[in-house]
Write an enzyme that holds these catalytic residues in place. Structure first.
Site, PDB file in Angstrom:
ATOM      1  N   HIS A 119       0.858  -1.186   0.000  1.00 41.30           N
ATOM      2  CA  HIS A 119       0.000   0.000   0.000  1.00 41.30           C
ATOM      3  C   HIS A 119       0.895   1.236   0.000  1.00 41.30           C
ATOM      4  CE1 HIS A 119      -2.868   2.957   1.679  1.00 41.30           C
ATOM      5  NE2 HIS A 119      -3.842   2.131   1.341  1.00 41.30           N
ATOM      6  N   ASP A 196       2.569  -4.204   8.099  1.00 35.11           N
ATOM      7  CA  ASP A 196       1.288  -3.530   7.919  1.00 35.11           C
ATOM      8  C   ASP A 196       0.206  -4.589   8.106  1.00 35.11           C
ATOM      9  OD1 ASP A 196      -1.074  -2.466   6.975  1.00 35.11           O
ATOM     10  OD2 ASP A 196      -0.308  -1.903   5.003  1.00 35.11           O
ATOM     11  N   GLN A 199      -5.113  -5.443   6.977  1.00 38.34           N
ATOM     12  CA  GLN A 199      -6.042  -6.429   6.436  1.00 38.34           C
ATOM     13  C   GLN A 199      -5.986  -7.752   7.180  1.00 38.34           C
ATOM     14  OE1 GLN A 199      -8.262  -5.506   4.337  1.00 38.34           O
ATOM     15  NE2 GLN A 199      -7.357  -3.545   3.760  1.00 38.34           N
ATOM     16  N   LYS A 222     -10.967  -0.607   9.898  1.00 34.96           N
ATOM     17  CA  LYS A 222     -11.073  -1.850   9.120  1.00 34.96           C
ATOM     18  C   LYS A 222     -11.413  -3.038  10.033  1.00 34.96           C
ATOM     19  CE  LYS A 222      -7.610  -0.147   5.844  1.00 34.96           C
ATOM     20  NZ  LYS A 222      -8.460   0.202   4.707  1.00 34.96           N
ATOM     21  N   CYS A 359      -4.718   2.446  -3.736  1.00 32.82           N
ATOM     22  CA  CYS A 359      -3.476   2.960  -3.125  1.00 32.82           C
ATOM     23  C   CYS A 359      -2.340   1.959  -3.278  1.00 32.82           C
ATOM     24  CB  CYS A 359      -3.687   3.300  -1.660  1.00 32.82           C
ATOM     25  SG  CYS A 359      -4.854   4.644  -1.386  1.00 32.82           S
TER      26      CYS A 359
END
Length: 401
Positions: A119, A196, A199, A222, A359
């Site tokens: 991202h 990261d 998700q 999220k 992104c």
């Protein structure tokens, strides 16, 4: 609401923002369960007060709730201590915080290794750091089925690499990285690992100690929580050695015009009045998904993604991206139809997807498309959403021939 209802039955009733809508944009932002909405409403209403500063009872109570949220976050990812949890606005801010504090110890000749599927939030902060310090950035390739090529990544690492920064789950492809393996490879050359986890945390159990990461970042919105709140986790010894990155109230011990001394971590990284209600809402969201079970959510979303992939594959003009076992995310493109047109037509059918580069423009360049259409599932999704997606795609085909 019964938070323990089996996920095999639709949980749509828990989410007033979904109703009869086929909401398939959870990778962008998840809808909020009533339990989170209620926690936020109470925290902004009869329970509201500032934290850490007031000597009156309600302030003390709210301070306890705020710090309890930190403890909830620590348990949620199995941090060694709540003091390893820094509240931030989201993963973007978390990664920028690391780049602008820990990253400033790097110098010309040092290297950072990213992957092709990152991202922008895990690319641009490192480019800004490169422009300030003269470090170099390397990029690991992907496998044929669009996973991080961990063999190639291991071969690229050298003692000059000081950091590896990768996504746990791709926001475009749904591919899951072997973080433990990447951590071992990074540590073998003396590098740190930043993950990261945006998700990953909504759909799978995360144990930062078992993974071997050094930094782990994620956003609350999220994870069925509010916007404007997220978490940076860092190992205690690393966090304690990092300088503050913003100055102001709360993050200090003493201030004079000659000198300021700073509070210990994590307080030194939380300048100003924090997002009190955001932390309370995030804790409620973590409790919600924990009651269901992250492994149950993962199985549920993988089933729906697999079903969608199986049916979409039957559309001759449609190209699927990502691995077959993608984690709750399905990206695709249709020959001769822009993803924005797909998204617009699906919206007319009551189906919400994401259309664009997500992104992740370097990944789009690799895939050879300017954008993709992306369907992403949540705890409230069920097979009827897949059916509506397929009916909408059939209408797209009719319109565009």
């Amino acid at each position: 609401m019964n938070a323990l209802t089996p996920i095999t039955a639709s949980r749509r009733a828990d989410f007033p923002g979904v109703a009869d809508w086929a909401y398939l944009d959870s990778a962008a932002t998840a809808q909020k369960p009533q339990a989170v909405i209620d926690a936020i409403a109470a925290a902004y209403g009869p329970e509201y007060a500032t934290v850490h500063r007031g000597v009156y009872a309600r302030s003390a109570t709210m301070t306890e709730r705020f710090e309890a949220a930190r403890s909830t976050a620590a348990r949620f990812i199995n941090a060694a201590s709540p003091n390893e949890i820094v509240f931030v606005r989201g993963a973007t801010e978390a990664i920028n915080l690391v780049a602008q504090t820990w990253g400033m110890t790097l110098k010309a000749g040092d290297r950072i290794l990213l992957s092709r599927l990152e991202h922008h939030s895990n690319i641009v902060p490192w480019q800004l750091l490169r422009d300030r310090t003269g470090i170099e950035i390397d990029v690991a390739p992907l496998t044929a089925d669009h996973r991080i090529d961990e063999v190639a990544l291991e071969a690229m690492l050298t003692p000059a690499h000081k950091l590896v920064a990768v996504a746990h789950v791709s926001n475009v492809l749904g591919s899951v990285a072997d973080i433990a393996r990447i951590a071992r490879a990074a540590h073998a050359v003396g590098a740190k690992l930043l993950v990261d986890g945006c998700q990953a945390v909504p759909r799978m159990g995360v144990d930062v100690q078992a993974l071997g990461a050094d930094f782990y970042a994620f956003s609350g919105h999220k994870l069925y929580g509010p916007t404007g709140i997220g978490v940076l986790w860092a190992r205690g010894d690393i966090l304690s050695a990092m300088p503050p990155w913003q100055g102001g109230g709360s993050m200090i011990e003493t201030v004079t015009f000659e000198k300021t001394t700073y509070a210990p971590s994590p307080t030194r990284f939380e300048a100003g009045t924090p997002h009190i209600v955001g932390a309370v809402g995030l804790a409620a969201a973590m409790d919600y998904v924990s009651a269901i079970g992250l492994d149950v959510i993962d199985t549920h979303e993988r089933h729906l993604a697999g079903l969608a992939r199986t049916e979409l594959r039957k559309v001759n003009s449609l190209r699927l991206f990502g691995p077959e076992d993608s984690s709750g995310i399905v990206s695709f493109a249709m020959e001769g139809v822009h993803p924005h047109d797909i998204g617009t037509i699906l919206d007319e059918e009551g189906v919400a997807i994401r259309a664009g580069h997500h992104c992740a423009q370097p990944l789009m360049d690799l895939l050879g498309v300017p954008a993709t259409a992306r369907a992403s599932f949540g705890v409230y999704s069920d097979e009827s959403d897949v059916d509506r997606l397929l009916r909408g795609i059939a209408r797209v085909k009719r319109i565009f021939g």
